[in-house]
Write an enzyme that holds these catalytic residues in place. Structure first.
Site, short mmCIF file in Angstrom:
data_model
loop_
_atom_site.label_atom_id
_atom_site.label_comp_id
_atom_site.label_asym_id
_atom_site.label_seq_id
_atom_site.Cartn_x
_atom_site.Cartn_y
_atom_site.Cartn_z
N CYS A 118 -4.66 -5.30 15.22
CA CYS A 118 -5.17 -6.63 15.57
C CYS A 118 -4.89 -7.00 17.03
O CYS A 118 -5.42 -7.99 17.53
CB CYS A 118 -4.58 -7.67 14.63
SG CYS A 118 -4.86 -7.27 12.90
N HIS A 258 -4.87 -14.78 17.67
CA HIS A 258 -5.30 -13.94 16.54
C HIS A 258 -5.19 -14.77 15.27
O HIS A 258 -4.21 -15.49 15.06
CB HIS A 258 -4.38 -12.72 16.48
CG HIS A 258 -4.57 -11.88 15.26
ND1 HIS A 258 -5.82 -11.53 14.79
CD2 HIS A 258 -3.68 -11.32 14.40
CE1 HIS A 258 -5.67 -10.80 13.71
NE2 HIS A 258 -4.39 -10.66 13.44
N ASN A 288 -8.61 -12.83 8.32
CA ASN A 288 -8.10 -12.04 9.44
C ASN A 288 -9.10 -10.91 9.72
O ASN A 288 -9.19 -9.97 8.95
CB ASN A 288 -6.72 -11.49 9.05
CG ASN A 288 -6.12 -10.58 10.11
OD1 ASN A 288 -6.81 -10.17 11.04
ND2 ASN A 288 -4.86 -10.26 9.96
N1 COA Z 1 -2.09 -15.23 -5.64
C1 COA Z 1 -1.09 -15.63 -6.43
N2 COA Z 1 0.16 -15.14 -6.36
C2 COA Z 1 0.39 -14.19 -5.46
C3 COA Z 1 -0.61 -13.71 -4.59
C4 COA Z 1 -1.89 -14.26 -4.72
N3 COA Z 1 -2.92 -13.86 -3.95
N4 COA Z 1 -0.09 -12.78 -3.78
C5 COA Z 1 1.22 -12.66 -4.11
N5 COA Z 1 1.50 -13.51 -5.14
C6 COA Z 1 2.79 -13.73 -5.78
C7 COA Z 1 3.67 -12.51 -5.72
O1 COA Z 1 3.38 -11.63 -6.79
C8 COA Z 1 5.03 -13.11 -5.80
O2 COA Z 1 5.30 -13.41 -7.16
P1 COA Z 1 6.78 -13.19 -7.75
O3 COA Z 1 7.66 -14.12 -6.96
O4 COA Z 1 6.60 -13.59 -9.17
O5 COA Z 1 7.08 -11.75 -7.54
C9 COA Z 1 4.90 -14.43 -5.07
O6 COA Z 1 3.50 -14.74 -5.08
C10 COA Z 1 5.42 -14.40 -3.66
O7 COA Z 1 4.89 -13.23 -3.02
P2 COA Z 1 5.10 -12.97 -1.50
O8 COA Z 1 4.39 -11.68 -1.14
O9 COA Z 1 6.57 -13.06 -1.19
O10 COA Z 1 4.30 -14.19 -0.89
P3 COA Z 1 4.40 -14.87 0.52
O11 COA Z 1 4.81 -16.27 0.37
O12 COA Z 1 5.13 -14.02 1.51
O13 COA Z 1 2.85 -14.88 0.96
C11 COA Z 1 1.34 -13.68 2.37
C12 COA Z 1 2.13 -13.66 1.08
C13 COA Z 1 0.64 -12.33 2.50
C14 COA Z 1 0.31 -14.78 2.27
C15 COA Z 1 2.28 -13.96 3.58
O14 COA Z 1 3.44 -13.16 3.47
C16 COA Z 1 1.62 -13.71 4.89
O15 COA Z 1 0.63 -14.32 5.24
N6 COA Z 1 2.20 -12.80 5.71
C17 COA Z 1 1.67 -12.46 7.03
C18 COA Z 1 0.75 -11.30 6.86
C19 COA Z 1 -0.10 -11.05 8.07
O16 COA Z 1 -0.31 -11.91 8.90
N7 COA Z 1 -0.65 -9.83 8.14
C20 COA Z 1 -1.58 -9.44 9.13
C21 COA Z 1 -0.92 -9.03 10.38
S1 COA Z 1 -2.12 -8.67 11.61
#
Ligand code: COA
Length: 336
Positions: A118, A258, A288
């Site tokens: 990215c 971004h 994204n």
């Molecule tokens: N819908 C519902 N629940 C979901 C889910 C979805 N789409 N995705 C994950 N969960 C659940 C998980 O299973 C987890 O459940 P558990 O606690 O029972 O195990 C819980 O939600 C928390 O998961 P987690 O992965 O810790 O969520 P988070 O709060 O970190 O959010 C993202 C996930 C991906 C939205 C967040 O981490 C994020 O945006 N990160 C940055 C990623 C990024 O920018 N990447 C690109 C870089 S260029």
């Protein structure tokens, strides 16, 4: 800076998006999730995805044509094409070679891809700037394009909610009026945390030797890890960019970041003390779009009248690698 230093003009910016829209509600047909869960954590409501045989090269071509039109530079006047993609549809020929061919360029100009995920546009700008500053090349097309939707595991709700497809392009040229549009640019990488986002190429060893481990070709991401790392480094990094440029936050008109996660954008916005009208966000509609996200955000916000030209902006991005980078740029009238 030597006497021979040639300044860079940002001459044109264009973009292109696939037509197919997939909303958060649509994703509930694939796995247990909700619009509320996705929107509140990411700022995304919907994304555009390639369909059928459409791919990042098709999108990149249209973005390139749009950027060239704005720049007033004809395809046959280009000296170099750089394409930036997180995961090109083909590893070779490079996307840049496809674009050269599809633009009908027959002058054998060099064309290559860079992989900085990215951060690809900023990496591409830095490479192009070096070629222009040194007088090696004059007119350079950068195409930043991705169709990540084809490499997502659509049963992985942590990753597949985030990405959308799209393309952006930028034409850089030697500034004949001596005015440099890239006021400051910087790129960084930290390979030691590369496992936070990765995508393997699928392959196998020669049958005469021990087999290698099996890999899928999907994008894998530790979302929490990426979020924590980027939220920690990016606001300070952007502040440092300004300091290196000898500028203050109030000297700049827009932040065009971004589009990966609205909360990360807001953390940078808060650090700079910017009001909402100074910060470009379109993640709600496109998710994204990887390397394409900054040029799409720039060109679309100008088209919509949210960003005025004859202004300055901070462009900043981060992605797999981990890589990150930023540029402080002048946005001239007529570039998009
Ligand atoms: N819908 C519902 N629940 C979901 C889910 C979805 N789409 N995705 C994950 N969960 C659940 C998980 O299973 C987890 O459940 P558990 O606690 O029972 O195990 C819980 O939600 C928390 O998961 P987690 O992965 O810790 O969520 P988070 O709060 O970190 O959010 C993202 C996930 C991906 C939205 C967040 O981490 C994020 O945006 N990160 C940055 C990623 C990024 O920018 N990447 C690109 C870089 S260029």
């Amino acid at each position: 800076m030597t006497n021979n230093y040639i300044p860079v003009k940002i001459a044109g910016v264009g973009y292109s998006l696939p037509e197919t829209v997939i909303t958060n509600d649509d994703l509930t047909k694939l796995y247990d999730t909700s619009d509320e869960w996705i929107y509140s954590r990411t700022g995304i409501k919907e994304r555009r995805l390639v369909s059928g045989d459409e791919d990042a090269i098709d999108l990149g071509l249209v973005a390139a044509e749009n950027a060239l039109k704005k720049s007033g530079i004809k395809p046959e006047e280009l000296d170099l094409i750089i394409a930036a993609s997180s995961a090109p549809p083909q590893l070779y020929p490079a996307i840049a070679c496809h674009i050269q061919s599809r633009l009908g360029i027959e002058t054998d100009i060099p064309a290559f891809d860079i992989t900085a995920a990215c951060s690809g546009l900023i990496y591409g700008m830095h490479v192009a700037k070096g070629f222009i500053n040194s007088g090696i090349y004059k007119n350079i097309l950068i195409v930043a394009t991705d169709n990540n939707s084809r490499y997502l595991d659509w049963s992985d709700r942590g990753t597949s909610i985030l990405f959308g497809d799209g393309a952006g392009a930028m034409v850089l040229t030697a500034a004949e009026d001596g005015v440099d549009d890239i006021l400051y640019i910087d790129i960084k990488a930290k390979g030691s945390i590369g496992e936070l986002i990765y995508k393997d190429n699928v392959g196998q060893n020669c049958p005469l030797v021990e087999p290698c481990s099996e890999h899928d070709g999907f994008i894998h991401m530790n979302g929490r890890g990426v979020y924590t790392f980027v939220a920690k480094i990016l606001p300070k990094y952007v502040e440092d960019l300004l300091e290196h440029a000898g500028m203050k936050a109030e000297d700049i008109d827009y932040l065009i970041p971004h589009q990966a996660n609205l909360r990360i954008i807001q953390a940078v916005q808060e650090r700079l003390g910017y009001s909402d009208d100074k910060v470009v966000t379109n993640i709600k509609y496109y998710g994204n779009t990887s390397a394409a996200s900054i040029p799409i955000a720039l060109a679309e916000s100008v088209e919509k009248g949210n960003v005025k030209l004859d202004t300055t902006a901070i462009l900043c991005g981060f992605g797999a690698g981990m890589t990150w980078g930023g540029a402080i740029v002048r946005l001239r009238e007529g570039i998009c």
